[in-house]
Scaffold this active site. Structure first.
Site, PDB file in Angstrom:
ATOM      1  N   ASP A  75       0.849  -1.190   0.000  1.00  0.00           N
ATOM      2  CA  ASP A  75       0.000   0.000   0.000  1.00  0.00           C
ATOM      3  C   ASP A  75       0.893   1.252   0.000  1.00  0.00           C
ATOM      4  O   ASP A  75       1.795   1.377   0.839  1.00  0.00           O
ATOM      5  CB  ASP A  75      -0.864  -0.051   1.287  1.00  0.00           C
ATOM      6  CG  ASP A  75      -1.959   0.980   1.307  1.00  0.00           C
ATOM      7  OD1 ASP A  75      -2.423   1.389   0.224  1.00  0.00           O
ATOM      8  OD2 ASP A  75      -2.373   1.358   2.425  1.00  0.00           O
ATOM      9  N   HIS A  85      -7.802   9.901   3.751  1.00  0.00           N
ATOM     10  CA  HIS A  85      -7.295   8.967   4.753  1.00  0.00           C
ATOM     11  C   HIS A  85      -7.601   9.437   6.179  1.00  0.00           C
ATOM     12  O   HIS A  85      -7.727  10.630   6.425  1.00  0.00           O
ATOM     13  CB  HIS A  85      -5.779   8.803   4.603  1.00  0.00           C
ATOM     14  CG  HIS A  85      -5.401   8.105   3.332  1.00  0.00           C
ATOM     15  ND1 HIS A  85      -4.867   8.745   2.241  1.00  0.00           N
ATOM     16  CD2 HIS A  85      -5.507   6.796   2.981  1.00  0.00           C
ATOM     17  CE1 HIS A  85      -4.649   7.869   1.277  1.00  0.00           C
ATOM     18  NE2 HIS A  85      -5.035   6.676   1.686  1.00  0.00           N
ATOM     19  N   GLY A 100      -8.920   5.644   1.247  1.00  0.00           N
ATOM     20  CA  GLY A 100      -9.597   6.484   2.230  1.00  0.00           C
ATOM     21  C   GLY A 100     -11.070   6.169   2.377  1.00  0.00           C
ATOM     22  O   GLY A 100     -11.905   7.072   2.502  1.00  0.00           O
ATOM     23  N   SER A 134      -8.632   2.613   8.735  1.00  0.00           N
ATOM     24  CA  SER A 134      -9.027   3.331   9.955  1.00  0.00           C
ATOM     25  C   SER A 134     -10.149   2.626  10.714  1.00  0.00           C
ATOM     26  O   SER A 134     -10.149   2.601  11.952  1.00  0.00           O
ATOM     27  CB  SER A 134      -9.461   4.762   9.613  1.00  0.00           C
ATOM     28  OG  SER A 134      -8.374   5.480   9.087  1.00  0.00           O
TER      29      SER A 134
END
Ligand code: G3H
Ligand code: 13P
Ligand code: ZN
Length: 311
Positions: free
Chosen positions: A82, A180, A214, A259
């Site tokens: 990534d 993000h 994101g 996240s």
């Protein structure tokens, strides 16, 4: 089954109107939570490793954890770098057994982005590895790089054909309003992705797999769990899941989620310690954290990505 590339996965996802989940991994519990969920719903998977994750956990440990997950689940799994930022990092991951790499030169000029991406594509394709590239800049934090909302920019659809034909990349990450981290939109505003940009990109690149970075939705139950147990994350807001579902039904074949896993893990552990301030065995607090990651990923695979049953 060995590690696979994303070629077949993306073709089926494009034709089938769903997307593959690309989840970031940093340790054993995260790998287990994600892969146990995918096994239960029979979903193909991309496990991805950032430069920071590789520095934290070590290439070989991550590689072996993912190999263990394949043995345990029998699922088609691609291992992806990534946000690779240099040729050397991409080369090291290709030489070390990854089946997919991202070269993220989106902060460079258009021509420099083409040049570096082309260099990575040549090496990767010679080694049977596929390459994701990026055009447009997302706001937020990746590794140590912070991009402000003012410095972010949507992908310019008029550039995509030249970029893809000159680089030979296998998939393209575009900027349509995702970002993000956990603070994606201003509190009080209505989050809205630029589907007009996505549609125009897809029109210009028929059949070509598009990637969304994101794409965490920042589940408010975990934000609450953090805030009610000693944390401080007011105004954490993510991408609405119905908009991700819509993107997955279009040309978006890969949706990146990190996240949300962090929020599930941290919220669960914070709550555990509030309820059990006397405990100190990591197995006791990592077990519910892993279980909640699994539930979260199951929900994403079924309700957001639509890739359940597609392994
Ligand atoms: O896009 C960034 C990913 O969430 C990885 O984050 O660089 O902190 O591992 P990281
Ligand atoms: P989130 O921060 O929204 O989870 O995005 C992760 C990502 O894009 C990884 O490359
Ligand atoms: Zn990303």
């Amino acid at each position: 089954m060995p590690l696979v590339t994303t070629t077949e996965m993306f073709k089926k996802a494009y034709d089938g109107g769903y997307a593959i989940g690309a989840f970031n991994v940093n340790n054993m519990e995260i790998v287990q939570g994600i892969t146990e969920a995918a096994k239960e719903v029979n979903a193909p998977l991309i496990l991805q490793v950032s430069k920071g994750a590789r520095a934290y956990a070590n290439h070989t440990y991550l590689m072996k954890l993912v190999e263990a997950a394949i043995l345990e689940t029998g699922l088609p799994i691609a291992l992806h770098l990534d946000h690779g930022d240099t040729f050397e990092l991409c080369k090291s991951c290709i030489d070390g057994g990854f089946t997919s790499v991202m070269i993220d030169a989106s902060s460079k000029s258009f021509q420099e982005n083409i040049q570096l991406t082309r260099q990575v594509v040549e090496y990767a394709h010679d080694h049977g590895v596929v390459v994701e590239a990026e055009l447009g800049t997302l706001a937020g934090i990746e590794d140590e790089v912070q991009v402000s909302v003012e410095d972010s920019s949507y992908t310019r659809p008029e550039e995509v054909e030249e970029f893809v034909s000159k680089t030979g990349c296998d998939s393209l990450a575009i900027a349509i309003g995702t970002s993000h981290g956990a603070y994606k939109f201003k509190p009080g505003t209505k989050p809205q992705l630029r589907f007009d940009v996505l549609e125009e990109v897809s029109r210009r690149l028929p059949g070509f797999p598009i990637v969304l970075h994101g794409s965490s939705s920042v589940p408010q139950e975990y934000v609450r769990m953090i805030n009610e147990n000693g944390g401080n994350m007011p105004g954490a807001i993510g991408v609405p899941e119905d908009q991700l579902r819509k993107a997955a039904s279009m040309s978006v074949c890969k949706i990146n989620i990190d996240s949300d896993l962090r929020l599930a893990m941290t919220g669960t552990i914070r709550q555990f310690f509030k309820e059990h301030p006397d405990k100190f065995d990591p197995r006791e607090y990592l077990k519910p954290a892993r279980a909640n990651i699994k539930e979260l990923v199951k929900h994403k695979l079924i309700n957001v990505l639509g890739c359940d049953g597609k392994a």
